[in-house]
Design a protein around this motif. Structure first.
Motif, PDB file in Angstrom:
ATOM      1  N   UNK A  88       0.978  -1.047   0.067  1.00 24.31           N
ATOM      2  CA  UNK A  88       0.100   0.059   0.086  1.00 24.31           C
ATOM      3  C   UNK A  88       0.671   1.295  -0.054  1.00 24.31           C
ATOM      4  N   UNK A  89       1.956   1.419   0.864  1.00 24.07           N
ATOM      5  CA  UNK A  89       2.807   2.364   0.971  1.00 24.07           C
ATOM      6  C   UNK A  89       3.407   2.620  -0.556  1.00 24.07           C
ATOM      7  N   UNK A  90       3.661   1.559  -1.007  1.00 20.24           N
ATOM      8  CA  UNK A  90       4.457   1.719  -2.320  1.00 20.24           C
ATOM      9  C   UNK A  90       3.455   2.469  -3.377  1.00 20.24           C
ATOM     10  N   UNK A 159       9.064   7.687 -18.088  1.00 19.74           N
ATOM     11  CA  UNK A 159      10.232   8.805 -17.953  1.00 19.74           C
ATOM     12  C   UNK A 159      10.531   8.757 -16.398  1.00 19.74           C
ATOM     13  N   UNK A 160       9.414   8.726 -15.800  1.00 16.68           N
ATOM     14  CA  UNK A 160       9.911   8.769 -14.065  1.00 16.68           C
ATOM     15  C   UNK A 160      10.039   7.277 -13.677  1.00 16.68           C
ATOM     16  N   UNK A 161      10.382   6.454 -14.493  1.00 11.45           N
ATOM     17  CA  UNK A 161      10.827   5.006 -14.187  1.00 11.45           C
ATOM     18  C   UNK A 161       9.784   4.152 -13.454  1.00 11.45           C
ATOM     19  N   UNK A 162       8.465   4.449 -13.615  1.00 13.03           N
ATOM     20  CA  UNK A 162       7.322   3.812 -13.156  1.00 13.03           C
ATOM     21  C   UNK A 162       6.691   2.855 -14.220  1.00 13.03           C
ATOM     22  N   UNK A 163       6.781   1.478 -13.794  1.00 16.18           N
ATOM     23  CA  UNK A 163       5.812   0.825 -14.804  1.00 16.18           C
ATOM     24  C   UNK A 163       4.381   0.442 -14.182  1.00 16.18           C
ATOM     25  N   UNK A 164       3.669   0.509 -14.901  1.00 14.87           N
ATOM     26  CA  UNK A 164       2.135   0.412 -14.239  1.00 14.87           C
ATOM     27  C   UNK A 164       1.921  -1.035 -14.003  1.00 14.87           C
ATOM     28  N   UNK A 189       5.342  -0.583 -10.412  1.00 15.64           N
ATOM     29  CA  UNK A 189       6.903  -0.677  -9.934  1.00 15.64           C
ATOM     30  C   UNK A 189       7.583   0.479 -10.154  1.00 15.64           C
ATOM     31  N   UNK A 190       8.556   0.651  -9.316  1.00 13.60           N
ATOM     32  CA  UNK A 190       9.759   1.743  -9.555  1.00 13.60           C
ATOM     33  C   UNK A 190      10.984   1.034 -10.002  1.00 13.60           C
ATOM     34  N   UNK A 191      11.450   1.398 -10.995  1.00  9.93           N
ATOM     35  CA  UNK A 191      12.746   0.786 -11.695  1.00  9.93           C
ATOM     36  C   UNK A 191      13.929   1.757 -10.998  1.00  9.93           C
ATOM     37  N   UNK A 192      14.602   1.149  -9.889  1.00  5.92           N
ATOM     38  CA  UNK A 192      15.471   2.132  -9.236  1.00  5.92           C
ATOM     39  C   UNK A 192      16.758   2.408  -9.754  1.00  5.92           C
ATOM     40  N   UNK A 193      17.329   1.025 -10.654  1.00 11.72           N
ATOM     41  CA  UNK A 193      18.666   1.267 -11.259  1.00 11.72           C
ATOM     42  C   UNK A 193      18.543   0.782 -12.633  1.00 11.72           C
ATOM     43  N   UNK A 194      19.217   1.670 -13.357  1.00 10.70           N
ATOM     44  CA  UNK A 194      18.994   1.201 -14.886  1.00 10.70           C
ATOM     45  C   UNK A 194      19.262  -0.159 -15.135  1.00 10.70           C
ATOM     46  N   UNK A 198      12.081  -6.508 -13.340  1.00 14.64           N
ATOM     47  CA  UNK A 198      11.250  -7.170 -12.552  1.00 14.64           C
ATOM     48  C   UNK A 198      10.879  -8.732 -12.607  1.00 14.64           C
ATOM     49  N   UNK A 199      10.849  -9.408 -11.522  1.00 11.98           N
ATOM     50  CA  UNK A 199      10.470 -10.764 -11.660  1.00 11.98           C
ATOM     51  C   UNK A 199       9.173 -11.331 -10.958  1.00 11.98           C
ATOM     52  N   UNK A 200       8.390 -10.509 -10.357  1.00 12.05           N
ATOM     53  CA  UNK A 200       7.253 -10.874  -9.977  1.00 12.05           C
ATOM     54  C   UNK A 200       6.369 -11.163 -11.115  1.00 12.05           C
ATOM     55  N   UNK A 201       5.324 -12.164 -11.021  1.00 11.13           N
ATOM     56  CA  UNK A 201       4.369 -12.486 -11.990  1.00 11.13           C
ATOM     57  C   UNK A 201       3.329 -11.660 -11.428  1.00 11.13           C
ATOM     58  N   UNK A 202       2.937 -10.358 -12.093  1.00  9.46           N
ATOM     59  CA  UNK A 202       1.572  -9.880 -11.696  1.00  9.46           C
ATOM     60  C   UNK A 202       0.933  -9.310 -12.809  1.00  9.46           C
ATOM     61  N   UNK A 203      -0.261  -8.994 -12.554  1.00 12.20           N
ATOM     62  CA  UNK A 203      -1.270  -8.355 -13.914  1.00 12.20           C
ATOM     63  C   UNK A 203      -2.288  -8.821 -13.805  1.00 12.20           C
ATOM     64  N   UNK A 204      -3.215  -8.622 -14.881  1.00 17.51           N
ATOM     65  CA  UNK A 204      -4.774  -9.526 -14.838  1.00 17.51           C
ATOM     66  C   UNK A 204      -4.442 -10.143 -16.181  1.00 17.51           C
ATOM     67  N   UNK A 205      -4.882 -11.431 -16.210  1.00 13.79           N
ATOM     68  CA  UNK A 205      -4.825 -12.508 -17.210  1.00 13.79           C
ATOM     69  C   UNK A 205      -4.787 -12.140 -18.593  1.00 13.79           C
ATOM     70  N   UNK A 206      -5.811 -11.589 -19.184  1.00 16.70           N
ATOM     71  CA  UNK A 206      -6.110 -11.080 -20.151  1.00 16.70           C
ATOM     72  C   UNK A 206      -4.950 -10.032 -20.798  1.00 16.70           C
ATOM     73  N   UNK A 207      -4.212  -9.294 -20.043  1.00 21.82           N
ATOM     74  CA  UNK A 207      -3.370  -8.349 -20.379  1.00 21.82           C
ATOM     75  C   UNK A 207      -1.955  -8.513 -20.114  1.00 21.82           C
ATOM     76  N   UNK A 208      -1.785  -9.742 -19.528  1.00 24.46           N
ATOM     77  CA  UNK A 208      -0.181 -10.113 -19.222  1.00 24.46           C
ATOM     78  C   UNK A 208       0.717 -10.403 -20.348  1.00 24.46           C
TER      79      UNK A 208
END
Ligand code: ADP
Length: 320
Positions: A88-90, A159-164, A189-194, A198-208
């Motif tokens: 939640x804080x993320x 541009x701000x290193x955020x992946x939705x 997710x925030x990409x903090x290093x160039x 990301x390794x976690x499997x997440x998303x919504x099935x139809x759109x992954x």
């Protein structure tokens, strides 16, 4: 929005249906009719219910000036584990850092005795999911209009290193003027290093994107959002998602095999087909960049509406 899902699985075989977001509906928050922060600086009057997601309920509320906002409420008692709190804080930290005309504005965040409250820009026209439910399919000019705004929001985030990581019709809201407002940063997710993957499997099935499911060794990055935008374009103009079937495992198999079709009974332009095929490129390295997508000839075709009339809620606008 339907509950985004999350799981960890071995690569190659289509993963099993992912788990629901944790703590779902365990303790649905029931905020008081006057919502205050603990210090008593902020005060909102609850005026209606807008919807609920994985772990939050969203209410329409009014601030002291009478301005309407959306108030996303999470029960503090549902934040039992360190993981749910961190998540939640993320979400809050990422959403708060973003400011773009096509992203739901994050105005305020505070804790009450029982709940955590997020005050968000109100999107009075629902989501693209609601719109498609009523309309069944959208016209290509409408899709062009919405897609350019979605891509603008997404390009800004990147541009701000955020992946939705959860772009889908249910998370794309519309304001009173039918402008796009991308929301729900619950899986962002925030990409903090160039070069970080990301390794976690997440998303919504139809759109992954396929690399989320089948290239867990290498991980995934910004290109997963581009993939979802391709799924969104297909869904808006064909009327159903490209890899849709009854079973989640079968959806994943179709994604793995890049198996989708353009049904002859729902014809779309050759330019739209070409663009969808281009975006749904399985290899993320070969997938077009967002800037290549907006410069595609699909967007230069015929009509590009300067706005979408609110009558589009009920019937296809005539853009002639
Ligand atoms: P969750 O993160 O728990 O999935 P969402 O952010 O998707 O929650 O919100 C759940 C529902 O609340 C949405 O489907 C929508 O109906 C409504 N909603 C969320 N944010 C807004 C907003 N800014 N304006 C209007 N309605 C909203």
């Amino acid at each position: 929005a339907t509950t985004p899902q999350k799981s960890r699985q071995k690569p190659k075989q289509p993963p099993s249906p992912p788990l629901q977001r944790q703590n779902t509906k365990a303790t649905p928050p029931s905020p008081p009719s006057i919502i205050r922060d603990k210090q008593g600086y902020l005060q909102f009057h609850k005026v209606g219910f807008l919807g609920e997601g994985g772990f939050a309920r969203v209410y329409e509320a009014e601030d002291f000036r009478g301005t309407r906002v959306a108030c996303k409420v999470v029960s503090r008692s549902s934040l039992t584990t360190k993981k749910t709190k961190t998540k939640l804080y993320a979400e809050i930290r990422i959403h708060k850092s973003l400011s773009h005309p096509n992203i739901v504005a994050f105005q305020e965040c505070f804790e009450g005795d029982e709940n955590v409250y997020m005050i968000l820009e109100l999107c009075t026209s629902g989501s693209l999911m609601d719109l498609l439910r009523r309309r069944k399919r959208l016209t290509e000019p409408e899709a062009r209009f919405f897609l350019v705004q979605i891509i603008g929001a997404c390009h800004y985030m990147h541009t701000y290193q955020v992946i939705h990581r959860d772009l889908k019709l249910g998370n794309i809201f519309l304001d009173a003027k039918m402008n796009v407002k991308v929301g729900d940063f619950g899986l962002a997710a925030l990409i903090e290093n160039p070069g970080e993957r990301k390794k976690t499997i997440c998303g919504t099935p139809n759109y992954i994107a396929p690399e989320v499911l089948f290239d867990t060794a290498n991980g995934h990055s910004f290109e997963v959002d581009t993939w979802s935008i391709g799924v969104i374009l297909y869904t808006l103009i064909i009327g159903r998602p490209p890899f849709q079937t009854k079973e989640v495992k079968a959806i994943y198999k179709r994604i793995r095999d890049n198996e989708y079709e353009f049904p002859s009974e729902r014809p779309i332009s050759a330019a739209a087909q070409d663009l969808i095929q281009l975006i749904l490129t399985p290899n993320p390295q070969e997938r077009p960049a967002l800037l290549d997508v907006v410069h595609d000839s699909f967007f230069a075709r015929n009509t590009f509406p300067s706005y979408i009339p609110t009558s589009a809620h009920d019937f296809a606008p005539d853009f002639r």
